[in-house]
Write a protein that holds these residues in place. Structure first.
Motif, short mmCIF file in Angstrom:
data_model
loop_
_atom_site.label_atom_id
_atom_site.label_comp_id
_atom_site.label_asym_id
_atom_site.label_seq_id
_atom_site.Cartn_x
_atom_site.Cartn_y
_atom_site.Cartn_z
N ALA A 24 26.33 44.58 7.22
CA ALA A 24 26.91 44.89 8.53
C ALA A 24 26.78 43.69 9.47
O ALA A 24 27.73 43.34 10.19
CB ALA A 24 26.23 46.12 9.13
N LEU A 25 25.62 43.06 9.47
CA LEU A 25 25.42 41.90 10.34
C LEU A 25 26.31 40.73 9.92
O LEU A 25 26.87 40.02 10.76
CB LEU A 25 23.95 41.49 10.31
N ALA A 26 26.46 40.55 8.62
CA ALA A 26 27.35 39.49 8.13
C ALA A 26 28.79 39.79 8.51
O ALA A 26 29.56 38.89 8.88
CB ALA A 26 27.20 39.34 6.62
N GLY A 27 29.18 41.07 8.43
CA GLY A 27 30.54 41.45 8.79
C GLY A 27 30.83 41.22 10.26
O GLY A 27 31.92 40.76 10.63
N MET A 28 29.87 41.53 11.13
CA MET A 28 30.05 41.28 12.56
C MET A 28 30.20 39.79 12.83
O MET A 28 31.03 39.37 13.65
CB MET A 28 28.85 41.81 13.34
N THR A 29 29.42 38.98 12.12
CA THR A 29 29.50 37.54 12.33
C THR A 29 30.83 36.99 11.86
O THR A 29 31.43 36.12 12.52
CB THR A 29 28.34 36.84 11.62
N SER A 30 31.30 37.46 10.72
CA SER A 30 32.61 37.04 10.23
C SER A 30 33.71 37.42 11.22
O SER A 30 34.65 36.65 11.48
CB SER A 30 32.90 37.67 8.87
#
Length: 340
Positions: A24-30
């Motif tokens: 989820a955190l990686a998706g927000m950053t992307s």
């Protein structure tokens, strides 16, 4: 520090509240990368650790810069913070910026079991040691708190050492950032309170014989932009009430220094007595618009722009309320994107 005619970068803080997973955190950053944000900061409290998480995020992004805001100076040794910074600079291909600070007694004593002693001196010595580590120097250091000898980093140091930012709320901590660090991280400030602390930063830079313009200033700004503007304002007010009322005296004292001593006391008293609704109402009625960007997308964009116009501010990092869910976070990223 940005000049009067410059435009501050727009960045974001990944959520401090627990998320479903690192994905989820990686998706927000992307998502933030796609929408033109300059940098994503990961706070480290009592959730996922920053180093492991940022390693994953770095592998799933390409251009957005990454940083810790903040890693505290009590739970890791200065040398380990330096090792971590050098490693993340390698993993990110030079996109990493290290944000450190003392945090506060509630976290340091209650979570890490360490004594919250001499926070300013500890931060100062930590900056000195990290610089030696990431620079590949032999780490010979004889300080008041730390004495190190006999080692240097065991791999090739980064070609460009990661900058070291320091977080702080009070006059002395901000002066320290101006004197010794590459940047200062500010949080829970009104515009007027921030401007007052910027004077401390400039004084620190002068004491260190440095140009204040070389010290990068980042403001963490609570933000929520939703079509349901009242809901956005409610959860953002709750977020601020928690910090002022529920995190010891650290943030309460900061609000008091900004000319709101009675209000800070009232919020803390309401929170401590269990009247959380009253604490939230006090924030919403008095300082929400002075300390956050919350409401409809139009309202929130207006508040972000007002903070970005502050002379001396280099970046505004949007921070999501603790109660915001993934849909609300994504909506806010989209609505307040630099290219929106």
């Amino acid at each position: 520090m940005t000049g009067a005619n410059s435009t501050a970068d727009r960045e974001l803080h990944l959520p401090v509240a627990a998320q479903d997973g690192v994905d989820a955190l990686a998706g927000m950053t992307s998502r933030a990368e796609e929408r033109g944000y300059e940098r994503a900061w990961l706070p480290e409290t009592w959730g996922r650790d920053a180093a492991s998480t940022l390693g994953v995020v770095a592998e799933r992004t390409e251009t957005i810069e990454l940083g810790t805001s903040i890693a505290n100076v009590y739970s890791r040794s200065p040398a380990l913070l330096g090792q971590t910074a050098a490693t993340l600079q390698e993993i990110t291909d030079g996109r990493f910026r290290l944000g450190i600070g003392p945090s506060g007694p509630a976290v340091i004593e209650g979570w890490h079991g360490a004594d919250f002693e001499r926070p300013l001196r500890r931060t100062r010595e930590t900056v000195d040691i990290i610089r030696k580590v990431v620079g590949g120097e032999p780490v010979e250091y004889d300080g008041d708190i730390f004495t190190l000898s006999g080692f240097r980093l065991r791999f090739e140091p980064p070609e460009t050492p990661p900058p070291i930012d320091v977080a702080g709320l009070g006059p002395k901590s901000v002066e320290l950032a101006g004197r010794f660090a590459d940047g200062w991280h500010a949080t829970t400030f009104t515009a007027e309170g921030l401007e007052e602390r910027l004077d401390d930063l400039r004084r620190g830079a002068e004491l260190g014989d440095r140009d204040p313009d070389d010290v990068r200033v980042t403001l963490s700004l609570p933000a929520c932009a939703l079509d349901d503007g009242e809901e956005a304002r409610r959860i953002t007010a709750q977020h601020l009430a928690f910090y002022v009322g529920g995190m010891g005296t650290y943030y309460r004292d900061s609000l008091a220094r900004q000319g709101h001593e009675e209000l800070a006391t009232d919020i803390a008293s309401a929170w401590a007595s269990g009247d959380r609704d009253r604490a939230v109402d006090l924030v919403a009625e008095n300082v929400l618009d002075d300390m956050a960007a919350a409401g409809t997308p139009e309202q929130a964009r207006e508040r972000v722009a007002a903070f970005e116009s502050i002379d001396g501010l280099d970046a505004v990092a949007l921070a999501f309320p603790r109660a915001a869910d993934r849909d609300q976070i994504d909506a806010t990223i989209d609505a307040l994107a630099p290219e929106a």
